[in-house]
Design a protein around this motif. Structure first.
Motif, PDB file in Angstrom:
ATOM      1  N   THR A  83      18.329   6.880 -15.949  1.00 22.01           N
ATOM      2  CA  THR A  83      19.481   7.437 -15.388  1.00 22.01           C
ATOM      3  C   THR A  83      19.425   8.476 -14.209  1.00 22.01           C
ATOM      4  OG1 THR A  83      19.185   9.092 -17.202  1.00 22.01           O
ATOM      5  CG2 THR A  83      20.702   7.385 -17.729  1.00 22.01           C
ATOM      6  N   ILE A 138      22.916   6.414 -11.243  1.00 25.87           N
ATOM      7  CA  ILE A 138      24.352   7.092 -10.968  1.00 25.87           C
ATOM      8  C   ILE A 138      25.124   6.247 -10.148  1.00 25.87           C
ATOM      9  CG2 ILE A 138      25.247   9.355 -10.125  1.00 25.87           C
ATOM     10  CD1 ILE A 138      23.496   9.386 -12.652  1.00 25.87           C
ATOM     11  N   GLN A 139      24.575   5.484  -9.173  1.00 29.14           N
ATOM     12  CA  GLN A 139      25.467   4.877  -8.359  1.00 29.14           C
ATOM     13  C   GLN A 139      25.644   3.309  -8.859  1.00 29.14           C
ATOM     14  OE1 GLN A 139      22.822   4.557  -4.858  1.00 29.14           O
ATOM     15  NE2 GLN A 139      23.851   6.366  -3.852  1.00 29.14           N
ATOM     16  N   VAL A 142      25.748   2.523 -12.354  1.00 28.35           N
ATOM     17  CA  VAL A 142      26.355   2.238 -13.658  1.00 28.35           C
ATOM     18  C   VAL A 142      27.910   2.113 -13.790  1.00 28.35           C
ATOM     19  CG1 VAL A 142      27.321   3.963 -15.677  1.00 28.35           C
ATOM     20  CG2 VAL A 142      24.782   3.728 -15.232  1.00 28.35           C
ATOM     21  N   PRO A 143      28.712   2.491 -12.931  1.00 25.78           N
ATOM     22  CA  PRO A 143      30.144   2.245 -12.877  1.00 25.78           C
ATOM     23  C   PRO A 143      30.279   0.632 -12.698  1.00 25.78           C
ATOM     24  CG  PRO A 143      29.772   4.357 -11.528  1.00 25.78           C
ATOM     25  CD  PRO A 143      28.271   3.773 -11.809  1.00 25.78           C
ATOM     26  N   VAL A 175      25.200  15.632 -12.023  1.00 27.18           N
ATOM     27  CA  VAL A 175      26.160  14.625 -11.249  1.00 27.18           C
ATOM     28  C   VAL A 175      27.203  15.536 -10.791  1.00 27.18           C
ATOM     29  CG1 VAL A 175      27.377  12.244 -11.283  1.00 27.18           C
ATOM     30  CG2 VAL A 175      25.437  12.801 -12.731  1.00 27.18           C
ATOM     31  N   ASN A 199      28.871  11.572  -7.818  1.00 28.86           N
ATOM     32  CA  ASN A 199      29.492  10.321  -7.977  1.00 28.86           C
ATOM     33  C   ASN A 199      30.808  10.432  -8.457  1.00 28.86           C
ATOM     34  OD1 ASN A 199      30.303   7.495  -9.536  1.00 28.86           O
ATOM     35  ND2 ASN A 199      28.756   7.063  -8.105  1.00 28.86           N
ATOM     36  N   TYR A 249      30.843   7.972 -12.170  1.00 26.24           N
ATOM     37  CA  TYR A 249      29.888   7.856 -13.250  1.00 26.24           C
ATOM     38  C   TYR A 249      30.153   8.331 -14.636  1.00 26.24           C
ATOM     39  CZ  TYR A 249      25.247   8.500 -15.561  1.00 26.24           C
ATOM     40  OH  TYR A 249      24.081   8.406 -16.422  1.00 26.24           O
ATOM     41  N   TYR A 250      30.350   9.551 -14.678  1.00 26.74           N
ATOM     42  CA  TYR A 250      30.894  10.111 -16.109  1.00 26.74           C
ATOM     43  C   TYR A 250      32.084   9.433 -16.638  1.00 26.74           C
ATOM     44  CZ  TYR A 250      27.818  13.984 -15.396  1.00 26.74           C
ATOM     45  OH  TYR A 250      26.542  14.950 -15.199  1.00 26.74           O
ATOM     46  N   THR A 267      32.931   6.298 -16.632  1.00 28.72           N
ATOM     47  CA  THR A 267      32.377   5.095 -17.033  1.00 28.72           C
ATOM     48  C   THR A 267      32.048   5.031 -18.605  1.00 28.72           C
ATOM     49  OG1 THR A 267      31.441   4.352 -14.979  1.00 28.72           O
ATOM     50  CG2 THR A 267      30.662   3.289 -16.896  1.00 28.72           C
TER      51      THR A 267
END
Length: 618
Positions: free
Chosen positions: A254, A259-260, A262-263, A282, A400, A403-404, A406
């Motif tokens: 992670t 971070i880029q 994961v979405p 983030v 990002n 990210y969160y 997601t």
């Protein structure tokens, strides 16, 4: 006001710094592994073949090269391109680039995963913008645009005609009789170079977590640095991962890459597991397209001014009344401090007073970022696991806008593996975490690169010997030994780019530009004086090391307090000959007086014109 504080920034009265320090210590301690860097393994067997292969550019068979040249540049990323540009500007023509990849670009050649972007200001990061007339399309521009721009510079300065791609260096040996470096490659080349510039980068060799059973997994596996669009669907410029619609996917790591990424995996995979040991901090991204009206306002010298501004904001402090031109997570601490100092009428602060304020603001900014998690992530247990409990820049700051969010998807599950200090093991059908087996179709590794591991792993050259057969790996074992971080006693005509023992600028590419400028000055002087070789004297090297030690800023306490990462040897200290533990910044030994002072050291050294500290062979 020149600068304003971040929205949502808590006041000093809202945070309990002693309690936070204790929380940080507890979170750090339970993540430390006794193996340190050894928890990561070298790719072997099928993995090694996958990482050495090039999925992007077909290998064209060629005859082995046997020749003598003036300069060999090992690497075709930003540092190698910078070396080529300065070689061309110097008027030298006898040189070659040698690179494992199939084209120029370095880390931007190999990395093509969905969502890949520059994660700091592209107007600073991309070099030579004023010289080329190029302007990034966005503040955080896409990876393919960066790669294409790098290759356009290589074309502009005619670097392709001498380049050897898909070429692995097997040995690098100094030949005392010839006064040349002999470079042997896996392709059978025998290249005898007067000078060698090590431009092989920091992010070139992927590393794998040493998970038991990793080779027994029957599903699909790959590292994010070798993205497999044939398996996932989509392509780099259109990352619609439609082939994952019926797939269960797990991602290990992670950090900045994840971070880029994961979405995209959360959007397309049937089931997506994110395996986290330590969360990143983030912030919001707020990426914006380049405004052509803003471009029209730029005056000559604008990029150098912007880089200076970024460096002060990210790693030093803003000047009185200086506006933050960057305004992102990298400069937030200093921007907030500048705003508060302005409110107070710019009080005179000693270095110690400023450091105390910086530390306090560090805790306040990190608390703001933890509150951001609560504001976005709906499941409170997941939100708690995503909160970063460490000092700012203990891990690479990231940003990002998806990210969160997601983790609010029903098909996405965060699995925290901090208690077991990583994934426990892999099975034929999946992985085991916290005693539970999860079946997956695909296992992805965003586990980073050999950035601060042992030199032989970092550089990937099996044999590297200087005068008298001295191994560079033995010579630098335990600590770097250089003059200005670029030349080493026992290794004539050899130059190293990177953070080994010199200044640090927040814009990595600017470091490279200034280093190779210095190197080419020395190379030209050696050739113009009719010498065969230049070598740092032992006395000059020892004097530089003493100067580095005497002027260093002691950050041992901060490094020791950080969560384990490649910055601090995964939290494992060095042990000296007396059994004393020593924590150090593993990315390099940095010049304590700062970047500007280091630039003055190099400029003054060149202006004297006597090549002080170098011994010439004629």
């Amino acid at each position: 006001m020149i600068n304003t504080k971040s929205p949502g920034l808590p006041s000093a009265e809202e945070i309990d710094i002693p309690a936070l320090k204790e929380k940080y210590r507890q979170e750090r301690d339970r993540r430390i592994r006794k193996e340190g860097q050894e928890q990561y393994v070298r790719p072997v067997d099928d993995f090694a073949a996958a990482y050495e292969a090039d999925p992007y550019t077909p290998v064209i068979p060629r005859k082995a090269v046997c020749e003598e040249i003036d300069i060999a540049v090992l690497g075709g990323g930003w540092s190698g391109i910078a070396a080529g540009v300065h070689i061309r500007k110097s008027g030298l023509t006898s040189f070659r680039h040698i690179d494992h990849a199939g084209d120029f670009g370095g880390v931007w050649y190999w990395n093509r995963y969905p969502g890949l972007q520059c994660d700091n200001d592209a107007y600073c990061y991309l070099p030579l913008l004023e010289e080329t007339g190029f302007m990034p399309s966005k503040k955080f521009t896409d990876g393919h645009e960066i790669r294409e721009y790098a290759q356009s510079i290589a074309k502009k300065y005619e670097l392709y005609e001498n380049a050897l791609f898909h070429t692995m260096v097997e040995s690098l040996r100094w030949d005392e009789e010839l006064k040349r470096w002999r470079i042997a490659t896996r392709q059978g080349d025998d290249i005898r170079a007067r000078f060698v510039i090590m431009a092989n980068g920091l992010l070139n060799i992927p590393k794998l977590p040493g998970i038991p059973g990793i080779h027994g997994f029957k599903g699909h596996m790959f590292h994010t640095a070798r993205w497999d669009y044939d398996y996932t669907g989509g392509c780099e410029k259109r990352p619609v991962l439609d082939k994952l619609a019926d797939k269960r996917v797990a991602l290990v790591g992670t950090g900045a890459t994840a971070i880029q990424l994961v979405p995209y995996l959360g959007k397309y995979a049937k089931q997506f597991y994110v395996l986290q040991r330590t969360p990143s901090c983030v912030d919001s991204r707020r990426n914006s397209e380049t405004d052509p009206e803003w471009v029209k306002t730029l005056k000559p010298g604008w990029q150098a001014q912007r880089r200076d501004n970024f460096h002060r904001g990210a790693n030093e402090r803003f000047l009185r009344g200086e506006k933050d031109l960057i305004c992102d997570i990298w400069t937030e601490v200093n921007r907030n401090l500048s705003a508060e100092q302005e409110e107070q009428g710019w009080p005179e602060l000693t270095a110690q007073e400023f450091a105390a304020r910086f530390e306090e603001m560090d805790f306040r900014v990190m608390e703001r970022l933890r509150r951001r998690v609560d504001a976005i992530v709906e499941d409170k247990e997941t939100a708690e696991l995503l909160k970063p409990w460490y000092r700012y820049q203990c891990k690479r700051p990231t940003s990002n806008d998806e990210y969160y969010q997601t983790f609010n998807r029903r098909n996405v599950k965060l699995i925290d593996v901090s208690e077991t200090q990583g994934v426990q093991r892999m099975t034929q059908n999946g992985f085991v975490a916290n005693g539970v087996e999860y079946e997956v179709d695909c296992m992805l590794f965003a586990s980073g690169y050999e950035v601060t591991s042992d030199l032989d792993r970092r550089w990937g050259i099996p044999v590297f010997e200087g005068r008298g057969g001295l191994s560079m790996y033995d010579n630098w074992n335990g600590s770097y030994k250089t003059l200005h971080g670029m030349m080493t006693h026992g290794f004539p005509n050899l130059f190293t780019t990177g953070y080994y023992q010199g200044g640090l600028n927040s814009t990595l590419t600017y470091n490279f530009e200034q280093q190779v400028k210095h190197m080419l000055y020395i190379i030209k002087e050696v050739l113009d004086r009719g010498a065969l070789a230049a070598e740092v004297s032992k006395e000059a090297q020892d004097a530089w090391i003493r100067h580095m030690r005497e002027t260093e800023v002691n950050k041992a306490e901060w490094i020791a307090s950080c969560t384990p990462s490649y910055f601090n040897n995964e939290g494992k200290p060095d042990v000296d000959e007396n059994g004393n533990e020593r924590y150090r910044f593993y990315l390099g030994e940095l010049y304590g007086p700062g970047w500007d002072a280091f630039m003055r050291v190099l400029e003054n050294w060149r202006s004297r014109g006597d090549l002080d500290g170098l011994v010439l062979s004629r």
